[in-house]
Scaffold this motif. Structure first.
Motif, mmCIF file in Angstrom:
data_model
loop_
_atom_site.group_PDB
_atom_site.id
_atom_site.type_symbol
_atom_site.label_atom_id
_atom_site.label_comp_id
_atom_site.label_asym_id
_atom_site.label_seq_id
_atom_site.Cartn_x
_atom_site.Cartn_y
_atom_site.Cartn_z
ATOM 1 N N GLY A 176 7.034 -7.417 15.936
ATOM 2 C CA GLY A 176 7.922 -6.451 15.311
ATOM 3 C C GLY A 176 7.685 -6.483 13.821
ATOM 4 O O GLY A 176 7.062 -7.404 13.300
ATOM 5 N N LYS A 227 2.766 -2.518 10.239
ATOM 6 C CA LYS A 227 2.556 -1.583 11.352
ATOM 7 C C LYS A 227 1.062 -1.286 11.499
ATOM 8 O O LYS A 227 0.528 -1.289 12.617
ATOM 9 C CB LYS A 227 3.313 -0.279 11.114
ATOM 10 N N MET A 240 -1.380 -1.827 14.788
ATOM 11 C CA MET A 240 -2.110 -0.716 15.404
ATOM 12 C C MET A 240 -3.610 -1.032 15.493
ATOM 13 O O MET A 240 -4.242 -0.765 16.513
ATOM 14 C CB MET A 240 -1.892 0.570 14.605
ATOM 15 N N CYS A 266 0.916 -1.820 21.355
ATOM 16 C CA CYS A 266 1.539 -0.571 21.780
ATOM 17 C C CYS A 266 3.034 -0.618 21.481
ATOM 18 O O CYS A 266 3.702 -1.619 21.776
ATOM 19 C CB CYS A 266 1.345 -0.355 23.283
ATOM 20 N N TYR A 267 3.537 0.461 20.932
ATOM 21 C CA TYR A 267 4.951 0.577 20.598
ATOM 22 C C TYR A 267 5.780 0.532 21.878
ATOM 23 O O TYR A 267 5.476 1.227 22.845
ATOM 24 C CB TYR A 267 5.194 1.886 19.849
ATOM 25 N N GLU A 269 12.686 -0.223 19.734
ATOM 26 C CA GLU A 269 13.298 -0.832 18.552
ATOM 27 C C GLU A 269 14.077 -2.062 19.010
ATOM 28 O O GLU A 269 14.694 -2.040 20.068
ATOM 29 C CB GLU A 269 14.268 0.145 17.877
ATOM 30 N N PRO A 306 10.818 -1.727 14.534
ATOM 31 C CA PRO A 306 9.883 -1.222 15.538
ATOM 32 C C PRO A 306 9.227 -2.418 16.229
ATOM 33 O O PRO A 306 8.865 -3.399 15.568
ATOM 34 C CB PRO A 306 8.871 -0.430 14.727
ATOM 35 N N SER A 307 9.090 -2.317 17.545
ATOM 36 C CA SER A 307 8.596 -3.441 18.338
ATOM 37 C C SER A 307 7.395 -3.024 19.165
ATOM 38 O O SER A 307 7.306 -1.876 19.615
ATOM 39 C CB SER A 307 9.714 -3.951 19.252
ATOM 40 N N TYR A 308 6.502 -3.982 19.390
ATOM 41 C CA TYR A 308 5.209 -3.706 19.999
ATOM 42 C C TYR A 308 4.839 -4.803 20.988
ATOM 43 O O TYR A 308 5.336 -5.917 20.900
ATOM 44 C CB TYR A 308 4.121 -3.642 18.911
#
Length: 174
Positions: free
Chosen positions: A132, A141, A145, A150-151, A154, A165-167
């Protein structure tokens, strides 16, 4: 001070935090340009820094992971830290990185995080990694990427009081 590196990339050496590293911890987490992204007050007190260092050392002792201190191999300068924490849910670990501002924009975060992800998937046999970032930190971010995260939504992050934002990054099956 001579450091042992348990992991190396072309430019980075990964070490382990030690109690005597308080000066290095203050150099990193004492910089408000670093901590503005990771805590609501925007800066850590000396007590916060000492606690953070102790937590990293304890996490390494208990789980064999931490946000390891990273050093530029050419100069032995502290770049920051990059590493793992055990994570709840379906991800095995959370990956993170904090770099000193003078090393921003030079590819060190991407290089370090790629090495940590590789280690997590191959040495630790993690199935997936969580990450995140502060919603205002577009540089973090961009690193995620580039690494193929991958997103996934939240997540509320209590230290900042914000939804981050969390991935997720899944291990590639051979």
């Amino acid at each position: 001070m001579k450091r042992d590196f348990w992991l190396k990339t072309d430019r980075i050496g990964f070490s382990e935090w030690r109690p005597e590293d308080i000066g290095l911890a203050e150099l990193l987490w004492g910089d408000p340009n670093v901590t503005r992204w990771i805590c609501a007050s925007g800066q850590f007190s000396k007590e916060d820094i000492a606690l953070r260092l102790r937590e990293e050392i304890d996490r390494n002792r208990e789980f064999h992971v931490q946000y390891w201190p990273i050093f530029e191999l050419a100069t032995h300068a502290l770049l920051g830290c990059c590493g793992l924490r055990p994570y709840k849910s379906n991800c095995n670990y959370e990956i993170g990185f904090h770099l000193r501002p003078k090393f921003w924009g030079q590819g060190f975060a991407t290089e370090a995080a790629a090495a940590v992800a590789h280690d997590a998937f191959h040495r630790l046999h993690a199935e997936s990694l969580f990450a995140g970032h502060n919603p205002n930190n577009t540089a973090s971010k961009n690193v995620l990427m580039k690494l193929g995260f991958c997103y996934v939504g939240e997540a509320f992050y209590p230290p900042t009081g914000l939804y981050h934002p969390s991935y997720e990054l899944k291990r590639k099956t051979e």
